[in-house]
Design an enzyme around this catalytic site. Sequence first.
Site, mmCIF file in Angstrom:
data_model
loop_
_atom_site.group_PDB
_atom_site.id
_atom_site.type_symbol
_atom_site.label_atom_id
_atom_site.label_comp_id
_atom_site.label_asym_id
_atom_site.label_seq_id
_atom_site.Cartn_x
_atom_site.Cartn_y
_atom_site.Cartn_z
ATOM 1 N N ARG A 95 -5.167 -0.524 6.302
ATOM 2 C CA ARG A 95 -6.475 -0.462 5.321
ATOM 3 C C ARG A 95 -7.208 -1.729 5.260
ATOM 4 O O ARG A 95 -8.335 -1.805 5.004
ATOM 5 C CB ARG A 95 -6.129 0.361 4.210
ATOM 6 C CG ARG A 95 -5.599 1.938 4.189
ATOM 7 C CD ARG A 95 -4.931 2.194 2.824
ATOM 8 N NE ARG A 95 -4.493 3.577 3.087
ATOM 9 C CZ ARG A 95 -3.082 3.582 3.286
ATOM 10 N NH1 ARG A 95 -2.307 2.335 3.716
ATOM 11 N NH2 ARG A 95 -2.554 4.821 3.644
ATOM 12 N N HIS A 182 -3.212 1.218 -3.291
ATOM 13 C CA HIS A 182 -3.436 1.951 -2.265
ATOM 14 C C HIS A 182 -3.253 1.261 -0.759
ATOM 15 O O HIS A 182 -4.085 1.004 -0.023
ATOM 16 C CB HIS A 182 -4.861 2.657 -2.290
ATOM 17 C CG HIS A 182 -4.997 3.716 -0.997
ATOM 18 N ND1 HIS A 182 -4.338 4.791 -1.049
ATOM 19 C CD2 HIS A 182 -5.860 3.586 -0.136
ATOM 20 C CE1 HIS A 182 -4.929 5.479 -0.065
ATOM 21 N NE2 HIS A 182 -5.611 4.859 0.470
#
Length: 306
Positions: A95, A182
């Site tokens: 990510r 995250h």
Amino acid sequence: MNQVGIIGLGHVGATTALLMAQRGHIGHLVLVDKNEAKVKSEQVDLQDQIALLGTDTTVSVQDYNHEQWEQLRNLDVLVYCAGDIKLLREHKGNRDFELQMTSQVVKEIAPKIKNSGFQGVIVTITNPCDVIARLLQEYLDYPTNKILGTGTGLETARMHHAVAETLHCNYHDVTGYVFGEHGDTMFPVWSSVQVAGQPITKFDLDLPKLTKKIVEGGYVIYAGKQYTNNGIATRANLDVEAVLSDAQRALPVSAYDEHEQLYIGQLAVIGRHGVEKTVPLELNDAEKAAYHNSVQAIENNYQRVQ
């Protein structure tokens, strides 16, 4: 009438819109995307679907190039998912490699949101989720509680599934949370996890192995289809509906940590005003260290775009 906007109609944004239209809890859905042909096609496709359902959601498009994004002004919630998943193909879905692009997109879009007069709650999905939430808050000069990220909500679901699969039980009987970034430093708060009311320590489980499985869950999905959409869109919809119904529901989200002064995955009560309050859990020493590790990872990413 519940009114929601979605900025970014890629895989996640389009699936989020699809779920909202199907569930029928949104009266007016506003779509925004730089690709005019794509956003118009999604509008027409959704309208065809709604005509086949017993729902009454109105779908409109806000022209990205218009000087004034007036259709955002009266929205209750804005879902922010602008990004480009194709950037991750050379990095196996990590990510963090979206950051250089997504941070620039925030700089471009934030003034448009601010000038629209929008004053509702923002739910952000765009990666890296915790950093983008912080950038949105800063560029908009917005109340910290009115911006939340989907954070570790999806990882929490993956943890429930992984535990249930290992123990051959129903995943609805698994409770507990995943906290932190995250990203790769996320961690299950194993001290919070129970199975049918029994602490996870009552079971003979390889917790490090389960943790690895949870962290790698998104990569497994990405490897197969080069994007993720269903789980995260469902999670975003859950957060949006919690705001719209003033649910006062405790959910794992990326919320602002006053002490660390950044957004990070933690437990928070979600209602009409966004994050109504955070819910502190009693972390053990290992979990405190993992939380601090996530704080450092998020801060390091943030510093890369300063």
